[in-house]
Design a protein around this motif. Structure first.
Motif, PDB file in Angstrom:
ATOM      1  N   VAL A 155       0.842  -1.200   0.000  1.00  0.00           N
ATOM      2  CA  VAL A 155       0.000   0.000   0.000  1.00  0.00           C
ATOM      3  C   VAL A 155       0.882   1.256   0.000  1.00  0.00           C
ATOM      4  CG1 VAL A 155      -1.725   1.297   1.295  1.00  0.00           C
ATOM      5  CG2 VAL A 155      -1.852  -1.199   1.194  1.00  0.00           C
ATOM      6  N   ASP A 156       0.537   2.208  -0.828  1.00  0.00           N
ATOM      7  CA  ASP A 156       1.165   3.533  -0.790  1.00  0.00           C
ATOM      8  C   ASP A 156       0.395   4.379   0.225  1.00  0.00           C
ATOM      9  OD1 ASP A 156       2.136   6.079  -1.132  1.00  0.00           O
ATOM     10  OD2 ASP A 156       1.875   6.132  -3.308  1.00  0.00           O
ATOM     11  N   PRO A 157       1.003   4.718   1.368  1.00  0.00           N
ATOM     12  CA  PRO A 157       0.250   5.431   2.412  1.00  0.00           C
ATOM     13  C   PRO A 157      -0.082   6.876   2.051  1.00  0.00           C
ATOM     14  CG  PRO A 157       2.552   5.237   3.029  1.00  0.00           C
ATOM     15  CD  PRO A 157       2.397   4.439   1.772  1.00  0.00           C
ATOM     16  N   HIS A 158       0.468   7.384   0.944  1.00  0.00           N
ATOM     17  CA  HIS A 158       0.309   8.800   0.612  1.00  0.00           C
ATOM     18  C   HIS A 158      -0.752   9.044  -0.459  1.00  0.00           C
ATOM     19  CE1 HIS A 158       3.856   9.437   3.018  1.00  0.00           C
ATOM     20  NE2 HIS A 158       4.553   8.609   2.250  1.00  0.00           N
ATOM     21  N   THR A 159      -1.569   8.052  -0.712  1.00  0.00           N
ATOM     22  CA  THR A 159      -2.592   8.236  -1.742  1.00  0.00           C
ATOM     23  C   THR A 159      -3.911   7.651  -1.260  1.00  0.00           C
ATOM     24  OG1 THR A 159      -3.078   7.925  -4.102  1.00  0.00           O
ATOM     25  CG2 THR A 159      -2.173   6.030  -2.910  1.00  0.00           C
ATOM     26  N   LYS A 160      -4.959   7.866  -2.047  1.00  0.00           N
ATOM     27  CA  LYS A 160      -6.261   7.291  -1.755  1.00  0.00           C
ATOM     28  C   LYS A 160      -6.553   6.174  -2.761  1.00  0.00           C
ATOM     29  CE  LYS A 160      -8.593  11.237   0.398  1.00  0.00           C
ATOM     30  NZ  LYS A 160      -8.836  10.519   1.670  1.00  0.00           N
ATOM     31  N   TYR A 161      -7.275   5.173  -2.280  1.00  0.00           N
ATOM     32  CA  TYR A 161      -7.625   4.027  -3.111  1.00  0.00           C
ATOM     33  C   TYR A 161      -9.135   3.931  -3.263  1.00  0.00           C
ATOM     34  CZ  TYR A 161      -2.830   2.296  -2.675  1.00  0.00           C
ATOM     35  OH  TYR A 161      -1.473   2.148  -2.744  1.00  0.00           O
ATOM     36  N   LYS A 162      -9.544   3.581  -4.464  1.00  0.00           N
ATOM     37  CA  LYS A 162     -10.954   3.268  -4.701  1.00  0.00           C
ATOM     38  C   LYS A 162     -11.114   1.758  -4.654  1.00  0.00           C
ATOM     39  CE  LYS A 162     -14.832   3.747  -7.933  1.00  0.00           C
ATOM     40  NZ  LYS A 162     -15.265   4.228  -9.269  1.00  0.00           N
ATOM     41  N   ILE A 163     -11.959   1.279  -3.745  1.00  0.00           N
ATOM     42  CA  ILE A 163     -12.178  -0.155  -3.571  1.00  0.00           C
ATOM     43  C   ILE A 163     -13.588  -0.499  -4.026  1.00  0.00           C
ATOM     44  CG2 ILE A 163     -12.257  -2.055  -1.916  1.00  0.00           C
ATOM     45  CD1 ILE A 163     -10.291  -0.572  -0.206  1.00  0.00           C
ATOM     46  N   THR A 164     -13.684  -1.448  -4.957  1.00  0.00           N
ATOM     47  CA  THR A 164     -14.974  -1.884  -5.488  1.00  0.00           C
ATOM     48  C   THR A 164     -15.055  -3.392  -5.386  1.00  0.00           C
ATOM     49  OG1 THR A 164     -14.956  -0.043  -7.065  1.00  0.00           O
ATOM     50  CG2 THR A 164     -16.518  -1.833  -7.481  1.00  0.00           C
ATOM     51  N   TRP A 165     -16.177  -3.891  -4.865  1.00  0.00           N
ATOM     52  CA  TRP A 165     -16.313  -5.333  -4.737  1.00  0.00           C
ATOM     53  C   TRP A 165     -17.693  -5.795  -5.190  1.00  0.00           C
ATOM     54  CZ3 TRP A 165     -16.910  -1.974  -0.768  1.00  0.00           C
ATOM     55  CH2 TRP A 165     -18.014  -2.146   0.067  1.00  0.00           C
ATOM     56  N   ASN A 166     -17.707  -6.988  -5.744  1.00  0.00           N
ATOM     57  CA  ASN A 166     -18.939  -7.631  -6.221  1.00  0.00           C
ATOM     58  C   ASN A 166     -19.723  -6.753  -7.192  1.00  0.00           C
ATOM     59  OD1 ASN A 166     -18.200  -9.754  -4.640  1.00  0.00           O
ATOM     60  ND2 ASN A 166     -19.785  -9.455  -3.086  1.00  0.00           N
ATOM     61  N   GLY A 167     -18.997  -5.919  -7.916  1.00  0.00           N
ATOM     62  CA  GLY A 167     -19.560  -5.181  -9.023  1.00  0.00           C
ATOM     63  C   GLY A 167     -20.406  -3.972  -8.693  1.00  0.00           C
ATOM     64  N   SER A 168     -20.742  -3.767  -7.401  1.00  0.00           N
ATOM     65  CA  SER A 168     -21.663  -2.667  -7.116  1.00  0.00           C
ATOM     66  C   SER A 168     -21.278  -1.832  -5.903  1.00  0.00           C
ATOM     67  CB  SER A 168     -23.080  -3.226  -6.904  1.00  0.00           C
ATOM     68  OG  SER A 168     -23.088  -4.158  -5.847  1.00  0.00           O
ATOM     69  N   HIS A 169     -20.442  -2.333  -5.031  1.00  0.00           N
ATOM     70  CA  HIS A 169     -20.075  -1.606  -3.822  1.00  0.00           C
ATOM     71  C   HIS A 169     -18.710  -0.951  -4.019  1.00  0.00           C
ATOM     72  CE1 HIS A 169     -23.274  -3.840  -1.771  1.00  0.00           C
ATOM     73  NE2 HIS A 169     -22.807  -4.906  -2.391  1.00  0.00           N
TER      74      HIS A 169
END
Length: 776
Positions: A744-758
């Motif tokens: 993980v890069d601690p200096h950025t934001k991540y977009k997490i998507t699971w099961n196609g809709s969340h």
């Protein structure tokens, strides 16, 4: 010849005196592979052609005779060789129609997407009123064998079957299909037969292999009925035969034929077994932890409550020992190691390692902020450190009723002798306590372990071997004095002690010990440890299978050797040790189960069997193997090792509290109940060690791979930039899951998507520290 009559078969090496590939009219090297073009118009011709090995062209015989043998009932039974009547080209291969005198055979020999693999589909139709004993395809190994062998150079360079032979007629039946294959290698020329595991599991099927009985070594597969005898062997059945369905006998398998690194062709099979079978079985087994008799136990938290709170407290015994509190998690075995006269005890043994279980219990105490559990767990360390030393050697069994220390297990060892395997494994776990759990006690621990390390250095022979058993005068017993694979356990301890103290004496002794393993054990895979000969599969110390040219071997020593190589790599930074360690690890993985055999009630994927003269499924040693695989994953980033580690860690729970399943190999029943440590205690200790990093599920962002760990499956992982998507399946379906990440890069934001809709946005520092909770 018209191109429609020409079929191309690609091998990396041509190695079989093979099934009918017809007349070869062209042979050429193609990027390290050999291309064979087959003339289907002339099936009767035999050709002598050449293959290239180490830069030298050598002759090899191609036989167009069918390899299929049919045995029909008679007095004695009659062997029928099939005769090819017709060969025709079909999409991606050949169709062979054959006459076997007591029936007819159709075989499809098909190209696959793998350039060194052929798929074979056999369908035999017996004549009416003919009773068939077996139908099997037997292939001669064209490179042959040497005229003689030695302890380090076999008749062939490599040979493998899951079961070795006690009699000439022994086979490897479908009951032994853990990682099913038979293999031969000479020089770089390697071949394997691998059953198709989707075949009907109830059909009597079997592999076979023989190196010495005929002109050429051979291996075979087909429909063969087996009969169990002894503990635990299977011979060809004199009474039963194959299953006939709708008038036909069917079986399918693959032939792997490759040029492979010297003696290492088995690694090709190990990779293929997991990619074709184990990977998909693990994904389909999100309920792998569900117990066969207590289905309410599913998640690790379920098991923690049942094992650490209920079971551990039930078997814990605490008592005063001087100015300290000592304790144990009893196994209730008597001093001879069996259950005839149960008594409260403490076993610091290669199997029942109370100090390791206490390590996991302590981790749970930390996790749950339960000081009472921490103190009870540490009281077991107190007891271990009370073992009376004699010039460093120390007994490893304590009987509470008599307040007596016993040097070794009197059932699978020698009760009056000190045993280095058990002492070294105990001392190793003492060092782990000092390094990771109780650093304030490291000085005290080293004060105990260093004299033992000095004992090992003093008694190490010039060859590097460390004798296994020592009498009351500290003289080594002749058994396992000059040769044993248990030396690896002492090498692991010595390498760890060298790291803890900075004293190169111990590390040098560890290197010398592992040089012995490299030079003396690995060439013929002579994995001799106490369990190989003195446990339930007892046999003479000079036992040898003269038919397959293999020695008995047990994987406890293999686990310790792979661990020792990795420890030496971490201490010396010498990558040769890592390379050697992965080779030994892959050999060990031939004893890991790659599928959920539907013949058994529990799920068994990921579990381990024990040796090539025993037959059980899902033995508790898989807890040891799980952490070993996890450690190798951290050293290599090999996704397969991660998946295998997860499967091994979870597999014990399906069969707990018993130590294994189907001890006989074929009956769908629990094995022995040998106590807390060789079952849920050892399994949950491994989980406690792996959980902080793996969480309930884990994704390595750098490698863009991951795995479900705690009653869940993770699929379709995609990492693009700082966008992470995946599909998650949980058991039960309504659970929330703690997802952990590496890279993980601690200096950025991540977009997490699971099961196609969340989906949601998560700060990198939060993701690295806390992970991410998926709410279902």
């Amino acid at each position: 010849m018209p191109s429609s009559m020409r079929t191309a078969i690609i091998f990396s090496s041509l190695i079989l005196s093979t099934f009918p590939l017809c007349a070869v009219n062209r042979l050429e090297s193609a990027g390290g592979a050999i291309r064979i073009e087959v003339d289907t118009t002339n099936p009767a011709q035999n050709e002598v052609v050449s293959i290239k090995e180490d830069g030298v062209w050598v002759p090899a015989l191609l036989s167009t005779a069918s390899p299929t043998r049919v045995i029909s009932e008679g007095t004695p039974d009659v062997v029928h060789s099939c005769t090819i009547k017709e060969i025709s080209a079909i999409p991606s291969g050949l169709l062979l129609r054959e006459d076997c005198s007591v029936g007819s055979l159709e075989e499809r020999v098909l190209l696959t997407s793998e350039p060194d693999v052929l798929a074979v589909e056999a369908r035999f139709t017996p004549k009416a009123s003919i009773k068939i004993r077996s139908v099997e395809d037997r292939y001669d190994f064209a490179p042959g064998r040497r005229a003689s062998s030695s302890l380090t150079s076999g008749l062939v360079d490599f040979v493998w079957s899951q079961n070795i032979k006690n009699e000439a007629d022994d086979i490897v039946p479908n009951w032994s299909f853990k990682s099913p294959a038979v293999m031969l290698q000479q020089g770089k020329v390697f071949t394997a037969l691998m059953p198709e595991l989707s075949d009907r599991h109830s059909d009597p099927l079997a592999l076979d292999l023989d190196v010495t009985s005929d002109k050429l070594p051979w291996l075979s597969y087909g429909a063969v009925a087996s009969q169990p005898y002894g503990h635990s062997y299977f011979r060809r059945s004199p009474d039963a035969g194959p299953r006939v369905v709708a008038g036909e006998i069917e079986y399918r398998y693959s032939i792997v034929a490759s040029e492979q690194p010297y003696k290492l062709g088995y690694r090709r099979v190990v990779r293929r077994l997991w990619s074709h079978e184990g990977h998909k079985e693990l994904l389909q087994s999100n309920d792998l932890q569900q117990n066969v008799t207590r289905p309410e136990l599913v998640t690790f938290d379920d098991w923690r409550t049942d094992t650490w709170v209920r079971y551990a407290n039930t078997v814990y015994r605490g008592f005063d020992c001087g100015n300290q509190r000592c304790g144990t998690l009893v196994s209730n075995r008597n001093s001879e190691g069996d259950w005839g006269k149960p008594a409260p005890d403490a076993w610091f043994n290669a199997w029942f390692q109370t100090l390791r279980s206490a390590y996991g219990w302590y981790l749970y105490g930390q996790r749950s902020n339960n000081k009472d559990i921490e103190e009870k767990a540490e009281s077991i360390l107190n007891l271990a450190l009370k073992s009376p030393q004699d010039h460093g050697a120390f007994p490893t069994v304590y009987m509470l009723n008599t307040k007596q220390w016993i040097r070794d297990d009197g059932w699978a060892g020698y009760a009056d002798d000190y045993h280095t395997f058990c002492m070294s494994w105990t001392a190793y776990w003492m060092l782990q306590w000092g390094k990771n759990l109780t650093p304030n006690r490291e000085k005290e621990i080293l004060a105990f372990v260093r004299p033992y390390g000095d004992f090992l250095v003093k008694h190490q022979l010039s060859s590097g071997v460390i004798p296994s058993w020592y009498d009351s005068n500290l003289e080594p017993r002749s058994e396992f004095r000059d040769f044993n694979a248990e030396t690896a356990a002492s090498a692991l301890l010595l390498a760890s002690l060298g790291e803890a103290t900075g004293d190169h004496t111990y590390a040098n002794a560890a290197e010398q010990a592992m040089n012995f393993i490299t030079k003396e054990v690995l060439p013929r895979q002579r994995w001799f440890d106490f369990e190989t000969f003195k446990s339930c599969a007892r046999k003479p110390f000079d036992f040898y299978d003269a038919w397959t040219a293999q020695y008995p071997q047990n994987n406890l020593a293999t686990i310790q050797a792979a661990k020792a190589y990795l420890q030496l790599y971490q201490v010396t930074k010498n990558r040769e040790y890592l390379q050697q360690g992965t080779q030994v690890l892959d050999y060990l993985l031939l004893t890991q189960q790659v599928w959920n055999n539907p013949a058994f009630s529990p799920k068994v994927v990921g579990g381990f069997t024990t040796q090539n003269t025993d037959a059980e499924w899902s033995d508790a040693r898989q807890g040891y193997a799980a952490v070993l695989l996890w450690d190798y994953y951290k050293a290599t980033d090999n996704q397969e090792y991660l998946e295998r580690a997860v499967a091994a860690a979870r597999s014990t729970f399906a069969v707990a509290p018993w130590e294994n399943w189907a001890h006989t190999g074929y009956l769908d029943e629990q094995g022995a109940l040998t106590g807390f440590h060789w079952g849920p205690g050892s399994a949950l200790t491994s989980v406690e060690m792996m959980s902080p990093t793996l969480g309930d599920a884990f994704i390595n962002l750098k490698e863009k791979q991951g795995v479900g760990f705690n009653a869940c499956s993770l699929r379709n992982i995609t990492v693009i930039g700082h966008s992470i998507t995946f599909d998650l399946e949980t058991f039960p379906s309504s659970r929330s899951i703690k997802l952990r990440f590496s890279g993980v890069d601690p200096h950025t934001k991540y977009k997490i998507t699971w099961n196609g809709s969340h989906s949601s946005m998560v700060d990198g520092s939060t993701l690295a520290r806390d992970g991410y909770v998926v709410q279902q």
